[in-house]
Write an enzyme that holds these catalytic residues in place. Sequence first.
Site, mmCIF file in Angstrom:
data_model
loop_
_atom_site.group_PDB
_atom_site.id
_atom_site.type_symbol
_atom_site.label_atom_id
_atom_site.label_comp_id
_atom_site.label_asym_id
_atom_site.label_seq_id
_atom_site.Cartn_x
_atom_site.Cartn_y
_atom_site.Cartn_z
ATOM 1 N N ASP A 85 0.331 -2.941 1.039
ATOM 2 C CA ASP A 85 -0.866 -3.116 1.537
ATOM 3 C C ASP A 85 -1.896 -3.505 0.307
ATOM 4 O O ASP A 85 -2.915 -4.199 0.801
ATOM 5 C CB ASP A 85 -1.503 -2.205 2.402
ATOM 6 N N HIS A 86 -1.778 -2.881 -0.704
ATOM 7 C CA HIS A 86 -2.632 -3.316 -1.874
ATOM 8 C C HIS A 86 -2.610 -4.400 -2.663
ATOM 9 O O HIS A 86 -3.483 -5.333 -2.767
ATOM 10 C CB HIS A 86 -2.706 -1.890 -2.773
ATOM 11 N N ASP B 93 -1.755 8.426 -1.506
ATOM 12 C CA ASP B 93 -3.110 7.602 -1.324
ATOM 13 C C ASP B 93 -4.144 8.654 -0.928
ATOM 14 O O ASP B 93 -3.893 9.317 0.161
ATOM 15 C CB ASP B 93 -3.218 6.452 -0.390
ATOM 16 N N ARG C 130 -15.891 3.193 -0.556
ATOM 17 C CA ARG C 130 -16.311 3.615 -1.846
ATOM 18 C C ARG C 130 -16.931 2.506 -2.522
ATOM 19 O O ARG C 130 -16.810 1.235 -2.303
ATOM 20 C CB ARG C 130 -14.772 3.734 -2.820
ATOM 21 N N SER D 136 -9.413 8.137 -6.325
ATOM 22 C CA SER D 136 -8.099 7.909 -5.852
ATOM 23 C C SER D 136 -7.196 8.777 -6.364
ATOM 24 O O SER D 136 -7.289 9.819 -7.109
ATOM 25 C CB SER D 136 -7.753 6.632 -6.283
ATOM 26 N N ARG E 183 -4.260 7.552 -7.689
ATOM 27 C CA ARG E 183 -3.515 7.118 -8.338
ATOM 28 C C ARG E 183 -3.120 7.727 -9.625
ATOM 29 O O ARG E 183 -3.829 8.282 -10.548
ATOM 30 C CB ARG E 183 -4.129 5.609 -9.017
#
Length: 652
Positions: A64-65, A119, A380, A543, A545
Amino acid sequence: MAYNIVQKIFNAHLVYGVVSRNNNIALRIDEVYTQDATGTMAWLQFEAMGVDRVKVPVAVSYVDHNMIQSNYMNADDHVFLQTVAARYGAWFSRPGNGICHQVNLEHFAIPGKIVLGTDSHTPTNGGAGMIAIGVGGLDAATVMAGAPYELVMPAVMLVRLSGKLQRPWVTAMDVILEILRRLSVKGGVGRILEYGGEGVSDLSVMERATVTNMGAELGATTSVFPSDDMTLQFLKTQGRAHDWSALTADPDAVYDEVLEINLSEIDPLAAQPHSPDNVVSVRQLDGMKVNQVCIGSCTNSSYQALATVAELLRGRVVANNVNLLVNPGSKRVYEMLARDGSLAAMIAAGARILESSCGPCIGMGGAPGSGHVSVRSFNRNFEGRSGTKDAKVYLTSVVTCAVSALTGQFKDPRDAGLAIRGIIEPADIAAGESVNSMLVPPLDINEMAKVVVEKGPNIKEVPVKPPIGDVINAEVLIKLGSNVTTDDIMPAGAKVLPFRSNIPAISDFVFSNVDDTFAKRAAEVRPKGGGIVVGAENYGQGSSREHAAIAPMYLGIQAVIVVSFARIHRSNLINFGILPLVFKNPADIGLINQGDRLEIKGIKDSLVGDQTFKVSEVSGRYAFTCASNLNEREAKIILHGGLLPYTRSLTE
Ligand code: MIC
Ligand code: SF4
């Protein structure tokens, strides 16, 4: 005994520990999902663990990203994620199916179950009565390989809702903005927010999901709503009524804290640049010119939300000075909007319709112009995240977004003189609707073994750190303030995201939006003992990440010394062997300057002992004390150089 919802779900999943605040507990996990930008690392790490298949009942790999595909890299990652899912028994959500949280809510959320996602907005699923926690890729991989999920039991805060929203002008987005206004981006740290009270029944599951989605912006571990008739209604619309069960807190349930919110008193709100808690009423911004409006993302992408936008736009045209972009969160919602004419109304009004993906939310296209004001229904608005450093991003409801797009300025939707009919989710799946067509189910065990996992040239192995030494003697490479985001540490956006599977390449961008000399300076000091990062409160918010830990580790960062950490980032630092230290006396941060050389001795003894560390400036100008606050397992992980080497040591 009377139990709240969190206690009920945790007790039903408890592997060890006692479900009481600040205790170490381990939970059995029902579902794990990954998205592409964090998923390639997660799956590479899963592969490195050498197990034959995923050991959780449901695993899903989403794409999706990374959807721009300006060269082979994104597409290669998609093929890797599809083949690795097929090889190890996971579902695969094909590119175009939508944003992981929205799609997971539609297809896999089950009240009373626990899901982990790689996520930070995984708590979106809490709207359907699930415990849903965002984690780093390595934590997800470890659970997929069969381990329970360990955490320190957070405090449980009851958010008691009363009253009713002033529909259609005030929405669930305004509710969570009000909570952010009151609690701030640090207010949820160490907490789970459990929603209750008579106002809960005023909110649909998709509206609840907007609220739990942005619980991530509070720093909360997760947020959860009860499972009630609304939840059943929602599951019916997904063709999954069989997944429903009721789940409410016992009448005498006890909470660590209580927050009262009267829905009737909430006004349309906006988070101003550059933080989701910088909230004011839309009336305070009245008349401010708007250049761009973006609607959708994982925060506000329900059919109800986007069909309401379409109703507002129908028969009207977006103001000349505004660019309107819409990214529906899932293919299903997209398809529903197309079938009932809502999409045509948006297109006719001048909306630029994007595919079902994260898009502008993570700077993957749709960057605003220089100094432009962008109004977004997203979660965000950190500086530079949109792709334009000096853009001013405001976060509002879809209704405020649509009104701003039409009027070309900020306007409280109640003052705009527009009338619309209320939209509700359709009661059931529409005839002919292709609900699951983009979800590829797991293969049969015999077929799985035959799959060859395909890795393009941009996919590089995950680097591993050597075990920690007894002394750190390293340079303070950067000194920062409070609320440093993972977007500051490891930026995303169209230029950087394609390197998510390639740590050597992505490391060049560490802190590049804050100080573009950082990576070069880190490389210089690496052979001389490496570097130290210093920060203040809530370091690493945002995030999940893990690149914000792996890439600094790759650059030779030995320790991060701060006043306090955000939860997921702290776990990621530990997982990659970087020592996370907090000042015993927060005022000591004032002693340190960038460029100072610090020494920490006796590290191994401290890690297995009282976890207190004396940090001295090497020329003797000052010294101070820090603590690592690691539990036993975390201390062992740091001693081994990270979670991967630690896990290997257990099987040797
Ligand atoms: C985000 O919203 O910042 C992201 C991009 O979805 C991240 C995950 C990532 O960096 O890949 C998140 O929220 O965890
Ligand atoms: Fe995607 Fe934005 Fe949601 Fe992150 S917050 S998952 S980038 S839509």
